[in-house]
Design a protein around this motif. Structure first.
Motif: not given
Length: 456
Positions: A91, A93-94
């Motif tokens: 991901d 974002l993470t």
């Protein structure tokens, strides 16, 4: 054996049929695979990585390809392999990996967990730039050499390195891998490979002249042969040779396009392109411009001096890096026995006789700057650097980083193994015109410190 795949790979990678067949026999049949580890080695730009990647993709084999320059720690290495073998999508974002993994025990545990879900038998782990393992955790190399035995999964590990396996012998109890050697291309092989680029040559002509001269494969092969007669002695890197051959072909064709000579007059074509090829030798590996820009520059000026000075001015080197490069040039082109006379104050001036001056200036081809660079040690480089630098600075990591940058830029060549700390040797790759431009930028009179000019 899948003849279609083999024929495709041999067509895409000419002159590498033997190595392709060796690799296919070792990993092409997962049910019959017996090699736990395979060590692929050879110089730069000989097809090791490209052929390995293409073979794995064509065989549709599950694999994890990891570059150890990017995965410089064991944690990054473990997590990258787990992500790729599990098809885990990170991901953005993470940024969470498949699993956080800090040691070999956890790595094997998570690998067996993935195997239970999707069966990793027949998979391959590829460790590119494997020489980096020598400076990583001590257990990585021994474990990956016998990885199938440790993880109890039918996984083959491929090591790709520019070093021979004997350079890894510092570790005790290493299992010998199966070795596949990718030798340097010889001149005939390079001629055959570069001659295949005729379609790129035609496109380059169209891009620059909006029309195409009527040349055949023999014409382009003759050009490549002339090109290699100048470049082969100083460069064996296929990528660099291919790049230089393409951008200089336009210059080679200019007299024909301008109706100055015929397509059959090879001697005139060679005479006209020779200065451009010599100029290209001075900027080998730098890649300061794309093909179009290089062609436009060649049209603007036929003077090679303009090109060299332009390259030197466009290089944004730090102040101390410029002095390191100057010191490297002096170390390469001055005899070591002249260092005391050139760089030590109050050394006692040598009285020159007329015979000394006459002998020194007798034949210009005997000048050190005409004979080519000589190797020098790191100690000698630093001694000259501190001698010519007006400032008093201490020896620190910053200087070593800048020295490494000069090697990465191919302005210097390292002639020693990266792990040799005592007596490391280098060689300067730039010519006199180049270093003179660099010297003027820092206000340094390089002629004063060259033994070739000391008698003047």
């Amino acid at each position: 054996m899948d003849e279609g795949i083999m024929d495709y790979l041999k067509r895409v990678f000419p002159e590498r049929g033997k190595q392709i067949t060796e690799l296919y026999n070792l990993i092409g049949r997962p049910d019959e695979r017996y090699a736990t580890s395979i060590f692929i080695y050879g110089g730069t730009s000989v097809g090791k990585t490209s052929i390995t990647k293409s073979l794995l993709r064509k065989l549709n084999m599950k694999h994890a390809f990891v570059n150890l320059t990017e995965c410089y720690s064991s944690k990054l290495l473990y997590e990258n392999i787990l992500n790729k073998l599990s098809d885990h999508k990170i991901d953005p974002l993470t940024g969470q990996p498949y699993a956080k993994c800090d040691n070999m025990m956890d790595f094997v545990y998570y690998l067996q967990e993935i195997h239970a879900e999707m069966n990793l038998d027949g998979s391959v782990i590829v460790l590119d730039r494997a020489e980096k393992l020598r400076s990583m955790e001590f257990n990585l190399l021994p474990v990956f050499l016998r990885f199938r035995e440790i993880c109890k999964i039918n996984i083959t590990v491929l090591f790709i390195s520019e070093l021979i396996f004997e350079k890894f012998y510092g570790r005790a109890g290493l299992v010998e891998p199966i070795r596949v050697h990718f030798p340097q291309y010889n001149k005939e092989e390079l001629l055959n490979i570069l001659s295949e680029d005729i379609h790129y040559a035609r496109q380059a002509i169209l891009n620059d002249f909006d029309e195409l001269i009527d040349f055949d494969e023999n014409f382009y092969r003759n050009y490549v042969n002339l090109f290699l007669s100048m470049f082969y002695r100083v460069c064996r890197d296929l990528s660099e040779l291919r790049y230089m051959a393409r951008i200089n072909f336009v210059k080679y064709s200019e007299p024909i396009m301008n109706k100055e000579t015929s397509i059959d007059d090879s001697m005139t074509l060679w005479r006209k392109v020779a200065p451009a090829l010599k100029s290209s030798l001075e900027v080998l590996y730098l890649r300061i411009a794309d093909d179009k820009t290089h062609s436009e520059t060649a049209k603007q000026s036929s003077s090679s001096t303009f090109s060299k000075q332009n390259v030197a001015r466009t290089l944004e080197l730090p102040f101390y890096a410029k002095y390191l490069l100057i010191a490297a040039f002096l170390a390469s082109y001055n005899p070591a026995k002249e260092d005391k006379r050139m760089f030590v104050k109050n050394h006692g001036k040598k009285v020159k006789s007329k015979s000394d001056i006459k002998k020194k200036s007798k034949v210009s081809e005997q000048l050190n700057t005409q004979l080519g660079p000589k190797p020098f040690t790191l100690d000698r480089l630093l001694a000259i650097f501190y001698s010519i630098l007006d400032e008093n600075i201490g020896f620190n990591n910053n200087l070593l980083v800048q020295l490494s940058s000069l090697v990465e830029l191919q302005l210097l060549s390292s002639l020693s193994d990266n792990f040799v700390l005592d007596g490391r040797k280098y060689k300067c790759n730039v010519n006199f015109d180049f270093i003179q431009t660099i010297s003027k930028m820092v206000g340094f009179n390089i002629r004063k410190y060259l033994s070739d000019f000391s008698h003047m």
